[in-house]
Design a protein around this motif. Structure first.
Motif, PDB file in Angstrom:
ATOM      1  N   GLY A  10       0.824  -1.214   0.000  1.00 49.93           N
ATOM      2  CA  GLY A  10       0.000   0.000   0.000  1.00 49.93           C
ATOM      3  C   GLY A  10       0.856   1.261   0.000  1.00 49.93           C
ATOM      4  O   GLY A  10       0.571   2.229  -0.702  1.00 49.93           O
TER       5      GLY A  10
ATOM      6  N   TYR B  56      -3.898  -2.321  -0.594  1.00 45.89           N
ATOM      7  CA  TYR B  56      -4.261  -1.350   0.428  1.00 45.89           C
ATOM      8  C   TYR B  56      -5.722  -1.514   0.833  1.00 45.89           C
ATOM      9  O   TYR B  56      -6.077  -1.429   2.002  1.00 45.89           O
ATOM     10  N   ARG B  57      -6.563  -1.800  -0.165  1.00 42.32           N
ATOM     11  CA  ARG B  57      -7.982  -2.034   0.110  1.00 42.32           C
ATOM     12  C   ARG B  57      -8.175  -3.256   1.008  1.00 42.32           C
ATOM     13  O   ARG B  57      -8.918  -3.218   1.985  1.00 42.32           O
TER      14      ARG B  57
ATOM     15  N   LEU C  58      -7.103  -2.345   4.584  1.00 45.34           N
ATOM     16  CA  LEU C  58      -8.071  -1.544   5.335  1.00 45.34           C
ATOM     17  C   LEU C  58      -9.296  -2.382   5.702  1.00 45.34           C
ATOM     18  O   LEU C  58      -9.871  -2.224   6.785  1.00 45.34           O
ATOM     19  N   ASP C  59      -9.672  -3.275   4.797  1.00 39.59           N
ATOM     20  CA  ASP C  59     -10.806  -4.145   5.044  1.00 39.59           C
ATOM     21  C   ASP C  59     -10.551  -5.034   6.269  1.00 39.59           C
ATOM     22  O   ASP C  59     -11.379  -5.144   7.173  1.00 39.59           O
TER      23      ASP C  59
ATOM     24  N   SER D 204     -10.305  -2.924   9.462  1.00 35.04           N
ATOM     25  CA  SER D 204     -11.591  -2.408   9.937  1.00 35.04           C
ATOM     26  C   SER D 204     -12.316  -3.471  10.762  1.00 35.04           C
ATOM     27  O   SER D 204     -12.946  -3.163  11.767  1.00 35.04           O
TER      28      SER D 204
ATOM     29  N   GLN E 223     -13.926   4.294  12.169  1.00 30.17           N
ATOM     30  CA  GLN E 223     -13.745   5.058  10.923  1.00 30.17           C
ATOM     31  C   GLN E 223     -12.769   6.222  11.135  1.00 30.17           C
ATOM     32  O   GLN E 223     -11.972   6.550  10.249  1.00 30.17           O
TER      33      GLN E 223
ATOM     34  N   LEU F 173      -9.443   4.666  10.860  1.00 30.62           N
ATOM     35  CA  LEU F 173      -9.063   4.372   9.467  1.00 30.62           C
ATOM     36  C   LEU F 173      -8.583   5.639   8.764  1.00 30.62           C
ATOM     37  O   LEU F 173      -7.578   5.624   8.038  1.00 30.62           O
ATOM     38  N   MET F 174      -9.287   6.748   8.981  1.00 31.84           N
ATOM     39  CA  MET F 174      -8.861   8.028   8.390  1.00 31.84           C
ATOM     40  C   MET F 174      -7.484   8.421   8.906  1.00 31.84           C
ATOM     41  O   MET F 174      -6.623   8.880   8.149  1.00 31.84           O
TER      42      MET F 174
ATOM     43  N   HIS G 286      -4.774   6.331   7.489  1.00 32.55           N
ATOM     44  CA  HIS G 286      -4.493   6.694   6.105  1.00 32.55           C
ATOM     45  C   HIS G 286      -3.696   7.996   6.003  1.00 32.55           C
ATOM     46  O   HIS G 286      -2.652   8.043   5.352  1.00 32.55           O
TER      47      HIS G 286
END
Lengths: 185, 213
Positions: free
Chosen positions: A15, A23-24, A27-28, A31, A57, A60-61, A64
């Protein structure tokens, strides 16, 4: 720590090199781990699942927008856990919960289980997007939501590619800050 | 918003990240902070005039060694603490090393001097100027260091704030040393050391408010 460490670190490194698919997946997975972590913590003081989703959330932000602070020479999950713990303590303080009611030091819990039953959080992306300056909203809409390439977004909007990148970057930071603020109030 | 929507947004067209960004940005900020400290000193106080002579030059170098030692050690720790969980990976007490070394040298130099000189060796001519100047010169470097740390992700805000204060105090002492004509080790240990400790305490107090994310 060993359960997910090697695999998730690989995804994180990919990522950081710009691999969107890896990266997806990362994060999945995160989460789900974080959802399970925050639900376990917050349910002890009688908080709803929505609130756990809000904090998750927010994390997660934060993960990132601050992913450059991960040092690839170190283990990955302790980095995630440090952020999760920091955000938990901050959230408990802001919402005036007693820190004594929530056990804080058990890093193992973060990798123990995944929770797949997501709920809607209280954050509304559309409303948050409306608060952004025009250029940032345009850049994020094109590149992050509609999936246009930076070059396409630049051409359509009559901006340079670097201006698009800068506006995406700044816009995400503002969104992260708004979500953090909402989570705490 | 559903978490899935958020993840889709974050992972679409994700940008590659410069892995050395933390070290690079903090390093650049400290370099700028040192220029700001030296610049403030030159404009407000002026460089000491007796530098070509050997005696003052040796004392200037000693003061700079103390201040640079503080800045280098504190910067290394700051780069660790700027990252989540960094507080668990460092023994921050080593940042006190330059203070302990200077204190020891100060005690030794007092031991070899007659008691009648002690007062002058400790108080110097300009203790008040030192006490006021170092914290004031530290303001701009401190603001710069806090600004860069807000782009990072420290999770121990008191320690990180303290280190930001320590770095700023050290940078300020580099600037002030180029002006100061009080050439005695006890003066440096007491007044430089004391004011830098004050900057550190101020940083620890302000850290949780300024660095929250």
């Amino acid at each position: 720590m060993t359960l997910n460490e090697a695999e998730l670190k690989q995804l994180m490194l990919a990522g950081l090199d710009g691999d969107s698919a890896a990266y997806r997946t990362l994060l999945d997975r995160l989460s789900k781990l974080l959802r399970s972590y925050y639900r376990a913590k917050l349910s002890r003081i009688g908080r709803e699942a929505t609130e756990a989703e809000d904090v998750m959330q927010d994390v997660l932000m934060a993960l990132h927008t601050r992913r450059h602070t991960y040092d690839p020479n170190e283990l990955f999950m302790p980095w995630v856990y440090a952020i999760a713990r920091y955000k938990l303590i901050d959230h408990l303080r802001r919402t005036r919960a007693s820190l004594a009611d929530v056990p804080l030091d058990d890093a193992g819990e973060l990798v123990a289980q995944e929770d797949h039953s997501g709920v809607e959080s209280g954050h509304d992306l559309e409303i948050l997007m409306r608060e952004l300056p025009d250029k940032m909203r345009y850049a994020i809409q094109c590149v992050k939501l509609d999936g246009l390439s930076v070059a396409e977004a630049a051409k359509r909007g009559g901006m340079s590619e670097s201006a698009i990148k800068v506006n995406v970057h700044r816009g995400l930071k503002i969104l992260a800050a708004s979500i953090a603020r909402e989570t705490k109030s | 918003m559903k978490t899935d929507e958020l993840i889709t947004m974050l992972s679409t067209n994700v940008e590659a990240v410069d892995r050395r960004r933390v070290v690079r940005e903090i390093g650049a900020t400290i370099a700028i902070g040192s220029l700001a400290a030296v610049g403030t000193m030159v404009l407000a106080l002026g460089l000491r005039g007796d530098l070509p002579q050997t005696g003052p030059l040796i004392f200037l170098l000693a003061k700079l060694a103390f201040a640079v030692g503080i800045v280098v050690l504190a910067s290394v720790y700051l780069m660790k603490l700027a990252r989540p969980g960094g507080e668990g990976r460092v023994a921050i007490t080593w940042a006190a090393l330059p203070f302990v070394a200077t204190m020891l040298l100060a005690v030794i130099s007092l031991a070899f001097a007659p008691t009648s000189h002690w007062n002058r060796m400790i108080m110097g001519d300009q203790w008040l100027e030192c006490l006021i100047s170092i914290p004031i010169i530290a303001v701009v470097p401190f603001a710069a260091v806090i600004w860069v740390l807000r782009r990072m992700a420290p999770t121990d805000l008191i320690r990180t704030g303290a280190l930001a204060g320590l770095v700023a105090g050290g940078l300020s002492a580099i600037g002030y040393a180029l002006h100061c004509t009080d050439d005695s080790l006890p003066f440096v240990a007491f007044w430089y050391g004391g004011t830098i400790v004050l900057c550190t305490l101020a940083g620890a107090t302000l850290g949780p408010r300024l660095l929250r994310w």
